[in-house]
Design an enzyme around this catalytic site. Structure first.
Site, PDB file in Angstrom:
ATOM      1  N   ASP A  12      22.806  55.992  32.037  1.00  0.00           N
ATOM      2  CA  ASP A  12      23.724  54.893  31.738  1.00  0.00           C
ATOM      3  C   ASP A  12      23.983  54.874  30.234  1.00  0.00           C
ATOM      4  O   ASP A  12      24.052  55.924  29.608  1.00  0.00           O
ATOM      5  CB  ASP A  12      23.126  53.577  32.244  1.00  0.00           C
ATOM      6  CG  ASP A  12      24.165  52.523  32.543  1.00  0.00           C
ATOM      7  OD1 ASP A  12      24.917  52.155  31.628  1.00  0.00           O
ATOM      8  OD2 ASP A  12      24.234  52.040  33.695  1.00  0.00           O
ATOM      9  N   HIS A  63      24.446  47.611  29.243  1.00  0.00           N
ATOM     10  CA  HIS A  63      24.582  47.849  30.681  1.00  0.00           C
ATOM     11  C   HIS A  63      23.392  48.617  31.248  1.00  0.00           C
ATOM     12  O   HIS A  63      22.864  48.278  32.319  1.00  0.00           O
ATOM     13  CB  HIS A  63      25.882  48.604  30.960  1.00  0.00           C
ATOM     14  CG  HIS A  63      26.242  48.665  32.417  1.00  0.00           C
ATOM     15  ND1 HIS A  63      25.748  49.625  33.281  1.00  0.00           N
ATOM     16  CD2 HIS A  63      27.046  47.864  33.158  1.00  0.00           C
ATOM     17  CE1 HIS A  63      26.246  49.413  34.490  1.00  0.00           C
ATOM     18  NE2 HIS A  63      27.041  48.353  34.443  1.00  0.00           N
ATOM     19  N   SER A  65      27.602  49.793  40.248  1.00  0.00           N
ATOM     20  CA  SER A  65      26.569  50.354  39.379  1.00  0.00           C
ATOM     21  C   SER A  65      25.304  49.499  39.407  1.00  0.00           C
ATOM     22  O   SER A  65      24.185  50.022  39.305  1.00  0.00           O
ATOM     23  CB  SER A  65      27.094  50.466  37.944  1.00  0.00           C
ATOM     24  OG  SER A  65      27.436  49.184  37.430  1.00  0.00           O
TER      25      SER A  65
END
Length: 428
Positions: free
Chosen positions: A89, A116, A282
């Site tokens: 990520d 994130h 995600s």
């Protein structure tokens, strides 16, 4: 008398059904959790935008996704100890308090400007902190931070492929990939193939996260495949909300293997003890990766492909089966045979007695109570009618009486009378 008993029985039945419905409603309210106002987590940052700071807001209620996944019950069996999960990520902040001491970074992936990757890592394995009831799925799993984007969240197929290889080489047994790319490449296929050879389970978002500019359901693009989720050997994940539905305007695909919470879920930030809220496939992939860590921790002899198959076959049946970590873990512990090596191509419905969904389990008390009420109604309505028709108990000497003779008639005591009525009229 019969009328009075019938009214009482019907009233009791209505009371039971009302109580059962109230109990289920309370469960739904608890699952929704309290209202929290948290900042929204970005998935990437524009040039010149400051890095995501720590949140000053904390989620003190149990988030709906933890209730939906029955994590408190699952933790009685395992918390993911001994398993490393690679997070491909934006990086994972090694200073995030809920992940303290469990993050190993490849290169500079121990910093996370976007936040994130840290959020996803928290869904995988954030530990419980004082005053907070939010926690990751596998609280004792280790996190391997790997960059699958640049520092601001921009992704390419080459970066994602390199990230998967780095996670495999770094010792991860489970790898979660947040990127969902519109095209496949030889590099992506090669990285996924390497993971399979090393017995590493790759889990990826089946579609890109829902665009923030969606205004109506007609904004949804047509269904298509995204990568690396659609590559052979990858467990692809869709996101659903608290009602098990897809968000309005979300990207779609026909090849997703499993669904998990991902719309309006709580997670950690790259710094401080505060929380953010986020949405997207995600994030759903992070929940599935945490569940995979639980399974691989409690049953390490299962291969990566068998682990993926177990997660699917134990999932709650739906158009896209919904993740059930408790069912996956307890199915293994109950002595279920190892799943087939290859994951099934179509959704597999829940095996009997191994992974009943929360709603079906909640209906058992109501079913049992209904059976009791039916018995009361029968005793209150049918038996008095039997008495009026002259039902009577059979006596031992009835069977010995000569054919054609009359059986002795008497007034049976209360216990004997009940026995005769329950059995029905008897022939001498």
């Amino acid at each position: 008398m019969t009328t009075t008993r019938g009214q009482v029985s019907v009233a009791a039945l209505a009371l039971l059904l009302t109580a059962s419905a109230s109990a289920l409603g309370a469960g739904s309210a608890a699952a929704a959790g309290g209202t929290v106002r948290l900042p929204v987590l970005p998935s990437r940052l524009d040039a010149g935008t400051a890095c995501t700071a720590g949140s000053g807001q904390r989620a003190t209620d149990v988030p709906w996704e933890q209730v939906s996944l029955q994590l408190s019950r699952t933790w009685e069996f395992t918390s993911g100890a001994g398993v490393t999960v690679g997070v491909v990520d934006t990086g994972v902040s090694d200073s995030a308090p809920a992940l303290k001491g469990r993050v190993t970074a490849v290169g500079d992936a121990g910093t996370d400007c976007v936040g994130h990757g840290t959020f996803v890592a928290g869904l995988v394995g954030a530990a419980v902190e004082d005053g907070v009831r939010f926690a990751g799925v596998a609280q004792q799993a280790r996190i391997l931070a790997v960059r699958g984007s640049d520092a601001r969240g921009a992704v390419t197929a080459e970066r994602v492929a390199d990230g998967i290889r780095a996670a495999v080489d770094g010792g991860a047994k489970v790898v979660t990939v947040s990127a969902a790319l519109g095209g496949d490449t030889a590099g992506l296929r090669s990285a996924v193939s390497l993971a399979a050879k090393k017995d590493v389970l790759v889990i990826a978002a089946a579609v890109p996260d829902t665009p923030a500019t969606v205004t109506s359901a007609t904004d949804s693009p047509p269904a298509r495949d995204y990568y690396p989720a659609a590559d052979d050997g990858v467990l692809s994940v869709l996101d659903v909300d608290v009602e098990g539905k897809r968000p309005t305007g979300a990207y779609t695909t026909d090849s997703a293997a499993i669904a998990a919470p991902g719309d309006g879920v709580v997670g950690i930030g790259p710094a401080k003890n505060g929380h953010y809220i986020g949405s997207g496939a995600s994030l759903a992939a992070g929940f599935v990766a945490g569940a995979a860590a639980l399974v691989r921790s409690v049953h390490p002899e299962l291969t990566a492909a068998q682990t993926a198959s177990l997660l699917r076959t134990s999932a709650y049946p739906a158009d896209v089966p919904r993740l059930d970590p408790y069912a996956a873990v307890t199915s293994v512990l109950a002595g279920a045979s190892a799943p087939a090596v290859a994951a099934p191509a179509a959704p597999v419905h829940l095996p009997a007695d191994k992974a009943a969904g929360p709603l079906r389990r909640a209906l058992w008390p109501a079913s049992a109570g209904l059976a009791v009420i039916i018995t009361v109604v029968w005793l209150g309505l049918v038996l008095p009618r039997g008495r009026r028709l002259g039902w009577r108990p059979s006596k031992p000497d009835d069977a010995a009486a000569p054919e054609g003779s009359e059986s002795p008639v008497g007034t049976p005591d209360t216990a004997t009378a009940v026995t005769a009525e329950v059995g029905g009229p008897t022939q001498g």
